[in-house]
Design a protein around this motif. Structure first.
Motif, PDB file in Angstrom:
ATOM      1  N   ASN A 170      48.214  13.443  27.715  1.00 31.57           N
ATOM      2  CA  ASN A 170      47.188  12.435  27.480  1.00 31.57           C
ATOM      3  C   ASN A 170      47.009  11.481  28.653  1.00 31.57           C
ATOM      4  O   ASN A 170      45.987  11.507  29.330  1.00 31.57           O
ATOM      5  CB  ASN A 170      47.523  11.656  26.194  1.00 31.57           C
ATOM      6  CG  ASN A 170      47.491  12.534  24.969  1.00 31.57           C
ATOM      7  OD1 ASN A 170      46.461  13.095  24.618  1.00 31.57           O
ATOM      8  ND2 ASN A 170      48.618  12.661  24.280  1.00 31.57           N
ATOM      9  N   LEU A 171      48.020  10.669  28.924  1.00 29.37           N
ATOM     10  CA  LEU A 171      47.872   9.644  29.960  1.00 29.37           C
ATOM     11  C   LEU A 171      47.700  10.238  31.355  1.00 29.37           C
ATOM     12  O   LEU A 171      46.893   9.748  32.148  1.00 29.37           O
ATOM     13  CB  LEU A 171      49.078   8.705  29.944  1.00 29.37           C
ATOM     14  CG  LEU A 171      48.974   7.497  30.873  1.00 29.37           C
ATOM     15  CD1 LEU A 171      47.791   6.615  30.480  1.00 29.37           C
ATOM     16  CD2 LEU A 171      50.262   6.687  30.863  1.00 29.37           C
ATOM     17  N   VAL A 172      48.449  11.310  31.665  1.00 31.00           N
ATOM     18  CA  VAL A 172      48.356  11.912  33.007  1.00 31.00           C
ATOM     19  C   VAL A 172      46.922  12.335  33.335  1.00 31.00           C
ATOM     20  O   VAL A 172      46.359  11.903  34.343  1.00 31.00           O
ATOM     21  CB  VAL A 172      49.347  13.087  33.160  1.00 31.00           C
ATOM     22  CG1 VAL A 172      49.038  13.893  34.421  1.00 31.00           C
ATOM     23  CG2 VAL A 172      50.780  12.564  33.223  1.00 31.00           C
ATOM     24  N   PRO A 173      46.271  13.162  32.491  1.00 29.11           N
ATOM     25  CA  PRO A 173      44.869  13.511  32.800  1.00 29.11           C
ATOM     26  C   PRO A 173      43.904  12.336  32.677  1.00 29.11           C
ATOM     27  O   PRO A 173      42.935  12.262  33.434  1.00 29.11           O
ATOM     28  CB  PRO A 173      44.541  14.621  31.789  1.00 29.11           C
ATOM     29  CG  PRO A 173      45.567  14.502  30.716  1.00 29.11           C
ATOM     30  CD  PRO A 173      46.786  13.949  31.359  1.00 29.11           C
ATOM     31  N   GLU A 174      44.165  11.408  31.749  1.00 28.88           N
ATOM     32  CA  GLU A 174      43.287  10.249  31.603  1.00 28.88           C
ATOM     33  C   GLU A 174      43.265   9.404  32.870  1.00 28.88           C
ATOM     34  O   GLU A 174      42.245   8.811  33.227  1.00 28.88           O
ATOM     35  CB  GLU A 174      43.762   9.377  30.429  1.00 28.88           C
ATOM     36  CG  GLU A 174      43.426   9.940  29.053  1.00 28.88           C
ATOM     37  CD  GLU A 174      44.105   9.159  27.945  1.00 28.88           C
ATOM     38  OE1 GLU A 174      44.668   8.075  28.238  1.00 28.88           O
ATOM     39  OE2 GLU A 174      44.073   9.627  26.791  1.00 28.88           O
ATOM     40  N   GLN A 175      44.391   9.371  33.574  1.00 28.22           N
ATOM     41  CA  GLN A 175      44.510   8.577  34.789  1.00 28.22           C
ATOM     42  C   GLN A 175      44.053   9.343  36.040  1.00 28.22           C
ATOM     43  O   GLN A 175      44.141   8.838  37.151  1.00 28.22           O
ATOM     44  CB  GLN A 175      45.956   8.116  34.965  1.00 28.22           C
ATOM     45  CG  GLN A 175      46.396   7.061  33.973  1.00 28.22           C
ATOM     46  CD  GLN A 175      45.815   5.701  34.279  1.00 28.22           C
ATOM     47  OE1 GLN A 175      45.640   5.336  35.434  1.00 28.22           O
ATOM     48  NE2 GLN A 175      45.500   4.936  33.249  1.00 28.22           N
ATOM     49  N   GLY A 176      43.571  10.569  35.846  1.00 29.98           N
ATOM     50  CA  GLY A 176      43.037  11.332  36.970  1.00 29.98           C
ATOM     51  C   GLY A 176      44.044  12.217  37.684  1.00 29.98           C
ATOM     52  O   GLY A 176      43.795  12.685  38.794  1.00 29.98           O
ATOM     53  N   TYR A 177      45.183  12.476  37.030  1.00 28.83           N
ATOM     54  CA  TYR A 177      46.210  13.326  37.624  1.00 28.83           C
ATOM     55  C   TYR A 177      46.263  14.656  36.885  1.00 28.83           C
ATOM     56  O   TYR A 177      45.647  14.833  35.837  1.00 28.83           O
ATOM     57  CB  TYR A 177      47.572  12.639  37.562  1.00 28.83           C
ATOM     58  CG  TYR A 177      47.605  11.309  38.267  1.00 28.83           C
ATOM     59  CD1 TYR A 177      47.992  11.198  39.598  1.00 28.83           C
ATOM     60  CD2 TYR A 177      47.221  10.143  37.607  1.00 28.83           C
ATOM     61  CE1 TYR A 177      48.004   9.977  40.244  1.00 28.83           C
ATOM     62  CE2 TYR A 177      47.235   8.914  38.246  1.00 28.83           C
ATOM     63  CZ  TYR A 177      47.625   8.836  39.561  1.00 28.83           C
ATOM     64  OH  TYR A 177      47.624   7.630  40.198  1.00 28.83           O
ATOM     65  N   ILE A 178      47.017  15.583  37.417  1.00 28.03           N
ATOM     66  CA  ILE A 178      47.131  16.918  36.849  1.00 28.03           C
ATOM     67  C   ILE A 178      48.563  17.137  36.385  1.00 28.03           C
ATOM     68  O   ILE A 178      49.501  16.976  37.184  1.00 28.03           O
ATOM     69  CB  ILE A 178      46.766  17.992  37.898  1.00 28.03           C
ATOM     70  CG1 ILE A 178      45.368  17.732  38.466  1.00 28.03           C
ATOM     71  CG2 ILE A 178      46.852  19.389  37.303  1.00 28.03           C
ATOM     72  CD1 ILE A 178      45.047  18.544  39.724  1.00 28.03           C
ATOM     73  N   PRO A 179      48.789  17.494  35.114  1.00 26.73           N
ATOM     74  CA  PRO A 179      50.146  17.806  34.676  1.00 26.73           C
ATOM     75  C   PRO A 179      50.712  18.970  35.498  1.00 26.73           C
ATOM     76  O   PRO A 179      50.035  19.982  35.696  1.00 26.73           O
ATOM     77  CB  PRO A 179      49.976  18.199  33.210  1.00 26.73           C
ATOM     78  CG  PRO A 179      48.690  17.544  32.789  1.00 26.73           C
ATOM     79  CD  PRO A 179      47.816  17.576  34.010  1.00 26.73           C
ATOM     80  N   ALA A 180      51.933  18.821  35.967  1.00 26.80           N
ATOM     81  CA  ALA A 180      52.542  19.873  36.794  1.00 26.80           C
ATOM     82  C   ALA A 180      52.605  21.204  36.047  1.00 26.80           C
ATOM     83  O   ALA A 180      52.501  22.272  36.649  1.00 26.80           O
ATOM     84  CB  ALA A 180      53.935  19.443  37.242  1.00 26.80           C
ATOM     85  N   SER A 181      52.732  21.140  34.727  1.00 29.85           N
ATOM     86  CA  SER A 181      52.848  22.354  33.912  1.00 29.85           C
ATOM     87  C   SER A 181      51.572  23.186  33.911  1.00 29.85           C
ATOM     88  O   SER A 181      51.603  24.377  33.591  1.00 29.85           O
ATOM     89  CB  SER A 181      53.209  21.987  32.472  1.00 29.85           C
ATOM     90  OG  SER A 181      52.209  21.155  31.908  1.00 29.85           O
ATOM     91  N   LYS A 182      50.430  22.582  34.276  1.00 26.07           N
ATOM     92  CA  LYS A 182      49.158  23.305  34.254  1.00 26.07           C
ATOM     93  C   LYS A 182      48.791  23.916  35.604  1.00 26.07           C
ATOM     94  O   LYS A 182      47.746  24.537  35.740  1.00 26.07           O
ATOM     95  CB  LYS A 182      48.039  22.374  33.777  1.00 26.07           C
ATOM     96  CG  LYS A 182      48.212  21.945  32.325  1.00 26.07           C
ATOM     97  CD  LYS A 182      46.999  21.209  31.798  1.00 26.07           C
ATOM     98  CE  LYS A 182      47.177  20.875  30.320  1.00 26.07           C
ATOM     99  NZ  LYS A 182      46.005  20.177  29.752  1.00 26.07           N
ATOM    100  N   MET A 183      49.658  23.745  36.596  1.00 24.13           N
ATOM    101  CA  MET A 183      49.400  24.335  37.909  1.00 24.13           C
ATOM    102  C   MET A 183      49.629  25.848  37.879  1.00 24.13           C
ATOM    103  O   MET A 183      50.602  26.327  37.306  1.00 24.13           O
ATOM    104  CB  MET A 183      50.312  23.698  38.957  1.00 24.13           C
ATOM    105  CG  MET A 183      49.992  22.255  39.274  1.00 24.13           C
ATOM    106  SD  MET A 183      48.396  22.040  40.102  1.00 24.13           S
ATOM    107  CE  MET A 183      48.755  22.778  41.709  1.00 24.13           C
ATOM    108  N   GLU A 184      48.717  26.593  38.506  1.00 20.75           N
ATOM    109  CA  GLU A 184      48.858  28.044  38.605  1.00 20.75           C
ATOM    110  C   GLU A 184      49.544  28.442  39.901  1.00 20.75           C
ATOM    111  O   GLU A 184      49.847  29.605  40.129  1.00 20.75           O
ATOM    112  CB  GLU A 184      47.481  28.706  38.499  1.00 20.75           C
ATOM    113  CG  GLU A 184      46.812  28.485  37.147  1.00 20.75           C
ATOM    114  CD  GLU A 184      45.424  29.110  37.064  1.00 20.75           C
ATOM    115  OE1 GLU A 184      45.163  30.076  37.828  1.00 20.75           O
ATOM    116  OE2 GLU A 184      44.619  28.639  36.241  1.00 20.75           O
TER     117      GLU A 184
END
Length: 302
Positions: free
Chosen positions: A276-290
């Protein structure tokens, strides 16, 4: 006698069940505190990356709402400052846009790396400049002073004003490494570490160009983020490894974290913050990196 033994065994089993249920309920309540256990208390200072500051400060506010006896002060100052201060024991957590191994004089082997998120970065220009896309080759020429006027790139007949970052800046280190292929920028119109100040200078300075994290590219930012070689600076393009300018957002501790710093870092990695907060603040969760990247800059598929 046998009947008495049976009654005794049933009583013991019932007692065990009651205790187990109570423990389970307590665990649920503790995890809801946002501290990974009992209510957090005490005070710590977090310093470093200005690109990370909005995310960490917002998480700290939410954490303190759940833990009123905890005080977490979040300061900027640049990645180099954060790494130096946490190494020296001046702060409990040092935030950085770069791996500790990339900073000279930092005892990386003494620090524990906590990769909180991923930040995408790109060059940004004053809207009046007149361009929205630039080749990486020309971007290097702009920042090394070879191209001095926007008309050379099809933009306005206007002198280019570079907004640089200080040497201690992790945002600068990332931009130099992945956008400029290691070429150092020439001295510009201004040198500022605070991303908020850089954004303001780009917006208000005719002909300005600087670089910012994606989190600063909002509809009200007053700056124009640049595509690189036709690839837009988006989370999806970073996740897929198409856009080259990105970095992990690291929170370093001196050795294994404990006490309040551990509780806060556990909270930062919780599903609530990551999803929630990570994407809301304009960042990318590390777990979603390919893709993933090591300290040497090598990118590989996950």
């Amino acid at each position: 006698m046998k009947k008495m033994k049976s009654v005794y065994l049933l009583a013991v089993m019932a007692l065990i069940l009651v205790v187990a249920t109570a423990c389970g309920n307590n665990n649920k309540d503790n995890s809801a505190n946002g501290g990974g256990g009992k209510k957090a208390s005490g005070s710590i200072v977090v310093s470093g990356s200005s690109a990370m500051q909005p995310l960490v400060a917002a998480a700290a506010e939410q954490f303190k709402e759940k833990n009123p006896d905890a005080d977490i002060q979040v300061q900027a100052g640049g990645s180099g400052t954060g790494l130096s201060q946490v190494s020296e024991g001046a702060v409990k957590i040092g935030n950085s846009d770069v791996f500790a191994e990339e900073k000279e004089g930092i005892p990386a082997d003494k620090l524990k790396d906590h990769q909180i998120a991923v930040v995408g970065m790109s060059a940004a220009v004053n809207p009046e400049v007149g361009i929205k896309d630039i080749s990486k080759k020309d971007l290097i020429k702009v920042f090394t002073g070879e191209i001095k006027n926007w008309k050379e790139l099809g933009g306005k007949d206007q002198k280019i004003a570079l907004i640089n970052r200080p040497d201690s800046s992790g945002t600068r280190a990332t931009f130099v490494k992945y956008a400029l292929d290691g070429k150092e920028p020439v001295e510009g119109a201004a040198t500022e570490d605070s991303s908020n100040t850089v954004q303001k200078l780009i917006k208000e300075t005719p002909g300005a160009i600087g670089y910012l994290a994606f989190s600063y590219f909002t509809d009200k930012s007053g700056v124009t983020p640049l595509s690189i070689d036709g690839v837009k600076p988006t989370d999806e393009n970073v996740q897929k490894g198409k856009f080259p300018i990105w970095a992990y957002e690291h929170s370093y501790t001196k050795g294994e974290p404990k006490g309040l710093e551990k509780q806060f870092l556990d909270y930062m990695m919780s599903n609530d913050i990551q999803n929630n907060l990570v994407p809301e603040q304009g960042y990318i969760p590390a777990s979603k990196m390919e893709v993933k990247r090591d300290a040497e800059g090598k990118v590989t598929k996950k």
